[in-house]
Design a protein around this motif. Structure first.
Motif, PDB file in Angstrom:
ATOM      1  N   GLU A 145       0.862   2.240   5.358  1.00 22.00           N
ATOM      2  CA  GLU A 145      -0.316   2.917   5.881  1.00 22.00           C
ATOM      3  C   GLU A 145      -0.969   2.090   6.978  1.00 22.00           C
ATOM      4  N   THR A 147      -3.613  -0.112   8.825  1.00 21.34           N
ATOM      5  CA  THR A 147      -4.577  -1.068   8.297  1.00 21.34           C
ATOM      6  C   THR A 147      -5.803  -1.083   9.195  1.00 21.34           C
ATOM      7  N   GLN A 282      -6.212   6.429   8.410  1.00 23.42           N
ATOM      8  CA  GLN A 282      -5.616   6.541   7.082  1.00 23.42           C
ATOM      9  C   GLN A 282      -5.667   7.975   6.574  1.00 23.42           C
ATOM     10  N   HIS A 285      -2.998   9.898   8.620  1.00 24.59           N
ATOM     11  CA  HIS A 285      -1.666   9.476   8.186  1.00 24.59           C
ATOM     12  C   HIS A 285      -1.360  10.009   6.790  1.00 24.59           C
TER      13      HIS A 285
END
Length: 416
Positions: A145, A147, A282, A285
């Motif tokens: 994922e 960061t 995030q 994604h």
């Protein structure tokens, strides 16, 4: 109605499995794609009357479903990359694009002519379809994922190179597929006319359009997501806007006759760079990954059914040998050649060369080309060889990726 209700039941169970299985298989020597591929094969063998996909007959919808799966995966991959774009920082990707990809195409095409006895156009089509590393089935060897951006310089090289290669080469393999279509349309003859047009239009112009459109759409969406005064979408934290970004980049680029796959990945990387530490990445994604997982599960389930129904029966032994040669010899050799002189540990170079996973992208390229060129005579064998190669990749890479990557991670931890 019973069959319809059975399909609903199978779809529901499959969706629940796609949600429940990833944590269970994450640390084991098998992968989610392996589970659905085997499940599809097992269901097709049972006397349940479940419809089996015929990729020749059902070519159009196979093309478009695989197309959506690939572009969603490309968006997720681009959003996950922490490392800022740069010639030196992305050196591994450039090596694989500039050397490993054409070497793989050449090796598979030569085997197609020599081993299968195919015309050069058919062999080149198979080579173009099977050459790119797939962004969909490479979850175990992709970066994780996104960061906060603090660790972007420490992004692990094997995962980064495979992710960036998969993101970029899905678009750059298309020129070889289009070359096969042009060669077949020209009756198998090489001429300065179509070769020159291919180099200018299909290699240079369409790639440039894809790159420019991807950057432009990515910058526009990055501003809309993070900097707009009136409609800053990142404040709403809605994940489905990832689909809007994906479809906009892809559709607009294709309308401009550019490479949409390339544009989607570039747009995702550009959005990521617009506000690298924002938590909205995030969310985007995560949503992309969920859609990708559902589509991948469905496609591999259907692929498993096709293989046991007709795919393996249509597979000549020469085609099986070609698929094994690609996975075990051609790709590793091409990857090793591309990394000569690259400043990485020998084990890391070997893993990067070996894990050129083949998958959903290959199915799309083949379905697309069979609708564009005169390959009908060879369609069954082309599908059989491509599906078998994906099967081998799913089983071999799926069984070895987790232990191999964990071994590299442990060595890296001990080194520090």
């Amino acid at each position: 109605m019973t069959l319809v209700h059975g399909i609903y039941t199978a779809a529901g169970v499959g969706i629940l499995m796609a949600a429940a299985l990833p944590p269970l298989v994450r640390r084991r020597p098998f992968s989610l794609p392996m589970v659905f591929l085997v499940a599809g094969a097992a269901i097709a063998l049972l006397p349940l009357g479940v419809p089996v996909v015929d990729p020749v007959r059902d070519r159009v919808w196979v093309e478009h479903v695989t197309e959506v799966c690939v572009i969603v995966s490309l968006m997720g991959a681009g959003l996950a990359i922490d490392r800022p774009f740069g010639w030196r920082a992305w050196a591994g990707a450039w090596r694989f694009l500039g050397l490993a990809l054409p070497l793989t195409v050449g090796g598979v095409a030569l085997l197609g002519v020599w081993l299968m006895g195919w015309p050069p156009a058919v062999a080149l089509l198979l080579a173009g379809a099977l050459a790119p590393t797939d962004p969909v089935l490479a979850a175990e060897v992709r970066v994780g994922e996104p960061t906060s951006g603090d660790d972007e310089e420490d992004e692990e090289e094997v995962r980064f190179t495979l992710t960036s290669e998969a993101g970029l080469n899905d678009g750059l393999a298309m020129p070889f597929v289009l070359a096969a279509v042009a060669l077949a349309a020209a009756g198998g003859g090489w001429s300065a006319g179509w070769v020159g047009h291919w180099l200018l239009a299909d290699v240079l112009v369409r790639a440039a359009v894809g790159l420019v459109a991807g950057v432009a759409v990515g910058r526009l969406l990055g501003r809309l997501f993070f900097r707009s005064r009136h409609a800053r979408l990142s404040q709403q934290m809605e994940g489905f806007t990832a689909l809007g970004a994906t479809f906009t980049a892809y559709g607009l680029t294709e309308l401009l006759h550019g490479y949409g796959f390339l544009a989607v990945f570039v747009a995702a990387c550009t959005i990521r760079g617009a506000e690298r530490s924002h938590g909205y990445h995030q969310v985007l994604h995560g949503f992309s990954e969920q859609i990708e997982r559902l589509l991948t599960a469905a496609l591999l389930f259907l692929l498993g059914g096709y293989l046991v129904a007709t795919g393996l029966a249509d597979l000549p032994w020469q085609g099986a040998l070609l698929g094994l040669a690609l996975i075990l010899v051609i790709r590793p050799a091409a990857g090793a050649a591309a990394q000569l002189g690259f400043p990485a540990e020998p084990r890391e170079r070997a893993v990067t060369a070996l894990f050129g996973i083949r998958g959903i992208g290959s199915l799309f390229y083949l379905a697309y080309a069979l609708g564009e060129g005169p390959f009908t005579r060879y369609a069954d064998e082309l599908w059989a060889v491509t599906a078998f190669t994906v099967l081998v990749s799913v089983l071999l890479h799926g069984a070895t990726a987790t232990p191999v990557i964990r071994h590299l991670d442990r060595r890296r931890e001990r080194a520090y």
